[in-house]
Design an enzyme around this catalytic site. Structure first.
Site, PDB file in Angstrom:
ATOM      1  N   ASP A 191       0.830  -1.202   0.000  1.00 42.09           N
ATOM      2  CA  ASP A 191       0.000   0.000   0.000  1.00 42.09           C
ATOM      3  C   ASP A 191       0.865   1.252   0.000  1.00 42.09           C
ATOM      4  O   ASP A 191       2.051   1.219   0.359  1.00 42.09           O
ATOM      5  CB  ASP A 191      -0.903   0.021   1.240  1.00 42.09           C
TER       6      ASP A 191
ATOM      7  N   MET B  20      -8.294   7.746   9.037  1.00 40.36           N
ATOM      8  CA  MET B  20      -8.792   8.374   7.793  1.00 40.36           C
ATOM      9  C   MET B  20      -9.879   9.402   8.107  1.00 40.36           C
ATOM     10  O   MET B  20     -10.915   9.471   7.445  1.00 40.36           O
ATOM     11  CB  MET B  20      -9.332   7.293   6.835  1.00 40.36           C
TER      12      MET B  20
ATOM     13  N   LYS C 167      -4.194   2.869  -2.486  1.00 37.88           N
ATOM     14  CA  LYS C 167      -5.312   3.723  -2.915  1.00 37.88           C
ATOM     15  C   LYS C 167      -5.083   5.130  -2.390  1.00 37.88           C
ATOM     16  O   LYS C 167      -4.764   5.321  -1.225  1.00 37.88           O
ATOM     17  CB  LYS C 167      -6.641   3.165  -2.384  1.00 37.88           C
TER      18      LYS C 167
END
Length: 463
Positions: A247, A382, A269
Site C-alpha cells: 500500500d 482516515m 489507494k
C-alpha cells in the site's frame, strides 16, 4: 546512500600503492588477499613491507612518484604523510578516471575501504562513510560474533552443487525453494560441526523429496511508518517473498527491507486518483499464488484494523490457497505512543474506541451516543476528510467543545507533526494538516505536551 557498495574482482589487476608505512601495510595485505598485482612507490619500506617484497608478493617500482606509473593501473591508494603529494595523486587519478583512495582523507577518495568480515566466499562489508569509525568497529564485533567461522564452508559446498541442482530443478522458483529449505535444515549444522559427508547426504535426500511448488498468500502488517516497528516475523517474511503487493502508506524504510529480487507491485489507494479496486487486488493475489509464488500483501499498520485484510484472506481461503497472517502495530497504538499520548489512563480514559472516518456519512451509521462518552478516548483513522462533520456530531451528542484533540501527521516518521487544540477548533486545525494523519479525541491528549519524546524541528504544537 553516500557510497554504492561494490565487490571488485582484483585478481591479476595492477594496483598502485604510494607509501609503505604501517598505514599502507594494512591496505597492501588486503590487496594481496584479493590476489591483486601490487606495486609500491615509497622512499623506504617498513620492515613488514620489506618482508612482503622478499617473498615476491609485491613489486617496488620506485622511490619517487611519477605520472608514468599511473599507466595501465586499475586503482590507486595514496598512503603517504605528504599532504601535497596526496592531493596531486588524487587530482591526476581523477583526470585519468582512475579509482583512488587517499588513506584517512575521505574528501580525496573516489572509493573507500569498508570494514570486512571474511568468511570466504561469504564476505560482509560495512561502512559509515568515515562518519563513525568507533561505531563501525562495534558493529563489526557484533557481526563477527554471530557468524560462524565455518560459514564459508556452507557456501563452498552449495557452490559445488549449484549446477547439479540447476539441472535437477528446471524451474527457478523450485530451485529457490530447495535452497531455502536446505539452509533451514540440519544441513548447515552438519557442516559447521565438520560433518560434511552427512551434510551432503541431507542435500541429496532433499533433492528427491516432494518439492512441488505451492503458492501462499501472507498478510503482513508493516506498522505505522518507522521501520523499527516492523515485527521480527514480518521482516523474516519480507526476506522470503517472491512478490510483494504493498500500500501507499507503507514507508520507504520498510520497503527497503524487502528482498532485493522480489517483485514489488504498488496497489495503494489515494483519494482523487484512479486506483486499483479491491476486487482487482484480490484477483491478483490469487493469480500470483496459483503460480506457486510466495505472495506478501504488505499493509500499513495492522492488516485487520481498517485494512480490509479479512476480505483478502477470506478470498484466499475460498480459493483453497494456503495463507498466513503476520500482525503489525496498528497506527493508533504506534502514532499515539510516538506523540506521547496514552490512549487509556485510570484518571482520564477507561477505554479507547477505534473508528474510521472514511464512511461516516455514507454506508455506515455510528453510535454517536457512545462515541460522545468522555470516558473513552476516540481514535479516528482516515478522519481528516470528515473531521469537521465528526466534530459537529460529537458536540451535538454531548462531547464538550473544549475536549482536547490531536491530529498527528505522518506519525512515527522523521516528518511527524502533532497539531493540538480543542474540538471546536478542528476546522481551523485541519487546514494545516496533510495525509496520512490520525485524529485523537479525549482528555489524554493533554499528556502530549508533557510526555512528547519523539520530536523533530518540524513538529508543531498547540495552535
Amino acid at each position: 546512500m553516500n557510497y554504492l557498495p561494490l565487490f571488485i574482482d582484483l585478481k591479476s589487476k595492477n594496483v598502485l600503492v604510494v607509501g609503505a608505512g604501517e598505514v599502507a601495510l594494512n591496505k597492501i595485505k588486503l590487496l594481496i588477499r584479493a590476489k591483486a598485482k601490487v606495486s609500491v612507490i615509497a622512499k623506504e619500506l617498513c620492515s613488514e613491507v620489506q618482508f612482503l617484497l622478499h617473498q615476491r608478493k609485491i613489486n617496488w617500482l620506485s622511490k619517487k612518484f611519477e605520472l608514468i606509473y599511473l599507466k595501465k593501473i586499475f586503482l590507486v591508494i595514496s598512503a603517504t604523510n605528504d599532504v601535497k603529494l596526496n592531493e596531486y595523486i588524487y587530482q591526476k587519478c581523477n583526470e585519468r578516471y582512475l579509482l583512488v583512495n587517499t588513506v584517512d582523507d575521505k574528501f580525496k577518495c573516489s572509493f573507500i575501504f569498508p570494514s570486512i568480515i571474511d568468511r570466504s566466499p561469504i564476505i560482509v562489508a560495512i561502512s559509515s562513510g568515515g562518519a563513525a569509525p568507533v561505531l563501525l568497529r562495534f558493529l563489526r564485533e557484533k557481526i563477527e560474533a554471530i557468524l560462524p567461522m565455518r560459514l564459508g564452508d556452507v557456501a563452498k559446498i552449495a557452490g559445488k552443487w549449484r549446477e547439479v541442482i540447476k539441472k535437477h530443478f528446471s524451474n527457478f522458483l523450485e530451485r529457490r525453494r530447495f535452497w531455502e529449505k536446505l539452509f533451514k535444515s540440519v544441513f548447515v549444522e552438519h557442516i559447521l560441526n565438520g560433518k560434511k559427508e552427512q551434510a551432503i547426504k541431507i542435500l541429496k535426500k532433499n533433492m528427491y523429496e516432494n518439492n512441488l511448488l505451492t503458492g501462499e498468500i501472507i498478510l503482513v502488517g508493516a506498522g505505522p511508518g518507522d521501520s523499527g516497528l516492523l515485527t521480527l516475523r514480518g521482516l523474516q517474511i519480507l526476506q522470503q517473498a517472491d512478490v510483494v503487493l504493498y500500500d501507499c502508506l507503507v514507508s520507504e524504510e520498510v520497503l527497503d527491507l524487502i528482498r532485493r529480487d522480489a517483485q514489488l507491485i504498488c496497489v495503494g489507494k489515494r483519494a482523487g486518483l484512479n486506483n486499483i479496486s479491491q476486487d482487482e487486488i484480490i484477483n491478483l493475489l490469487i493469480f500470483l499464488a496459483k503460480q506457486g509464488k510466495k505472495v506478501v500483501r504488505l499493509k500499513g499498520g495492522d492488516p485487520f484494523i481498517f485494512g480490509r485484510g479479512g476480505e483478502e484472506i477470506e478470498a484466499a481461503k475460498n480459493a483453497g490457497i494456503n495463507f498466513q497472517i503476520v500482525p503489525g502495530i496498528t497506527s493508533a497504538l504506534g502514532v499515539a505512543a510516538y506523540a506521547g499520548i496514552p490512549l487509556t489512563h485510570r484518571k482520564y480514559a477507561q477505554g479507547v474506541i477505534f473508528i474510521t472516518g472514511h464512511k461516516c456519512i455514507n454506508g455506515f451509521v455510528n453510535n454517536w451516543s457512545i462515541l460522545s462518552d468522555s470516558s473513552y478516548t476516540l481514535v479516528i483513522y482516515m478522519g481528516t476528510l470528515k473531521a469537521v462533520y465528526i466534530a459537529k456530531k460529537l458536540i451535538l451528542f454531548g462531547r464538550l467543545k473544549s475536549t482536547p484533540i490531536a491530529i498527528v501527521e505522518k506519525g512515527t516518521t522523521v516528518d511527524q507533526k502533532v497539531f493540538t487544540g480543542c474540538l471546536s477548533e478542528i476546522e481551523k486545525i485541519i487546514k494545516m494538516v496533510t495525509t496520512p494523519s490520525l485524529l485523537i479525541i479525549g482528555d489524554v491528549v493533554n499528556f502530549h505536551k508533557k510526555l512528547a519524546w519523539f520530536q523533530n524541528e518540524n513538529e508543531l504544537n498547540k495552535i
